[in-house]
Design a protein around this motif. Structure first.
Motif, PDB file in Angstrom:
ATOM      1  N   THR A 168     -63.988  23.739  -3.509  1.00  0.00           N
ATOM      2  CA  THR A 168     -62.784  24.291  -4.117  1.00  0.00           C
ATOM      3  C   THR A 168     -62.245  23.331  -5.166  1.00  0.00           C
ATOM      4  OG1 THR A 168     -61.305  23.305  -2.487  1.00  0.00           O
ATOM      5  CG2 THR A 168     -62.225  25.456  -1.959  1.00  0.00           C
ATOM      6  N   VAL A 175     -68.436  32.967   0.407  1.00  0.00           N
ATOM      7  CA  VAL A 175     -67.328  33.483  -0.399  1.00  0.00           C
ATOM      8  C   VAL A 175     -66.504  34.489   0.404  1.00  0.00           C
ATOM      9  CG1 VAL A 175     -66.756  34.881  -2.415  1.00  0.00           C
ATOM     10  CG2 VAL A 175     -68.455  33.070  -2.590  1.00  0.00           C
ATOM     11  N   VAL A 198     -62.849  33.471  -0.974  1.00  0.00           N
ATOM     12  CA  VAL A 198     -62.762  32.764  -2.250  1.00  0.00           C
ATOM     13  C   VAL A 198     -62.461  33.782  -3.345  1.00  0.00           C
ATOM     14  CG1 VAL A 198     -64.004  31.318  -3.884  1.00  0.00           C
ATOM     15  CG2 VAL A 198     -64.399  31.040  -1.440  1.00  0.00           C
ATOM     16  N   TYR A 236     -67.233  31.635  -9.446  1.00  0.00           N
ATOM     17  CA  TYR A 236     -65.931  31.838  -8.842  1.00  0.00           C
ATOM     18  C   TYR A 236     -64.972  30.778  -9.379  1.00  0.00           C
ATOM     19  CZ  TYR A 236     -68.983  34.441  -5.818  1.00  0.00           C
ATOM     20  OH  TYR A 236     -69.922  35.312  -5.363  1.00  0.00           O
ATOM     21  N   GLU A 244     -63.532  28.691  -7.557  1.00  0.00           N
ATOM     22  CA  GLU A 244     -64.091  27.518  -6.911  1.00  0.00           C
ATOM     23  C   GLU A 244     -65.524  27.327  -7.374  1.00  0.00           C
ATOM     24  OE1 GLU A 244     -60.489  28.241  -4.786  1.00  0.00           O
ATOM     25  OE2 GLU A 244     -62.022  29.528  -5.598  1.00  0.00           O
TER      26      GLU A 244
END
Length: 266
Positions: A9, A26, A31, A42, A44
């Motif tokens: 993250t 995820v 996420v 993503y 993250e």
């Protein structure tokens, strides 16, 4: 070193699920999807470690990840390399079961018998007695003399063996030539499969479902084993309450009483 899926993250936390795909991680950790112009999957940062030849995040089109992400990725890479050669193994997080298995494959007999120090995995060597523990993966040449109380083993395979499963201990999934010497008390194997063997059952022990060349070599007293292929529950108890037994063994249709000490094969 094999690859392990993980997500870091933006604040540097490392998210990982053993034996899971990237999408599973995820979904599990919820996420959020990426809406930025930076080419990453993503918000993250997803990584596949260890980095090779200066690659990593940048090699996958992420030009300037936050410093916390870079530091976390570098630390994780260092940890994986250490674990791979058998160092600092007790630092492996409890839920990183795939890394633990990889270490076992690499280290073989040199693997510590109690590899995951916070309740995860036993691999090699003997343990005389355990009670009220949770073991995620009981594999390799692991051997426990007696497992009792409210102990739970999530998965048992390989040449792993428990000499006696007693109390209310439970094996969730047992397969691939794993063996139990005797089952006593109200102990239970939920799934016995792929050549798994229980040598003797007595008291109120239960094997809830048998498949795939699994075997119970001797059934005694009120113990019962459910043979999946013919949906029959086998017991050596001539006074068995058939309706009550079937009610406790979901998916079975009939009860068969066999002789004391006879075998049940799937």
């Amino acid at each position: 070193m094999q690859d392990f899926n993980a997500i870091i993250t933006r604040d540097g936390r490392v998210l990982h699920l053993p034996w899971a795909t990237h999408n599973d991680i995820v979904e599990h950790f919820q996420v959020p999807e990426n809406t930025s112009l930076v080419r990453q999957n993503y918000w993250e940062y997803d990584i596949r470690v260890p980095f090779e030849d200066g690659g990593g995040l940048q090699a996958r089109g992420i030009e300037e990840p936050p410093e916390a992400v870079v530091e976390a990725a570098e630390k994780l890479t260092r940890d994986l390399c250490m674990w791979h050669v058998g160092r600092n193994l007790r630092a492996i997080p409890e839920d990183w079961g795939d890394v633990v298995e990889h270490v076992y494959e690499v280290r073989g007999k040199r693997t510590p018998k109690y590899l995951n120090g916070r309740g995860g995995v036993y691999f090699a060597g003997n343990v005389d007695r355990l009670s009220d523990v949770r073991i995620r993966r009981l594999l390799g040449r692991a051997r426990i003399g007696r497992l009792e109380g409210g102990a739970v083993v999530e998965f048992m395979a390989g040449s792993a063996r428990i000499d006696e499963l007693g109390g209310e201990a439970v094996i969730r999934d047992m397969r691939k030539q794993a063996s139990i010497g005797r089952m006593t008390g109200r102990s239970c194997v939920e799934l016995l499969c792929e050549s798994g063997v229980v040598e003797k059952m007595r008291d109120e022990a239960r094997v809830m479902r048998m498949w795939g060349a699994s075997r119970v070599l001797a059934l005694e007293g009120r113990a019962a084993a459910g043979r999946g292929p013919d949906r029959t529950v086998y017991t050596a108890d001539p006074q068995v309450d058939e309706e009550g037994l079937l009610a406790s063994m979901e998916g079975f249709e009939r009860v068969k009483v066999i002789g004391e000490g006879e075998s049940v094969y799937a």
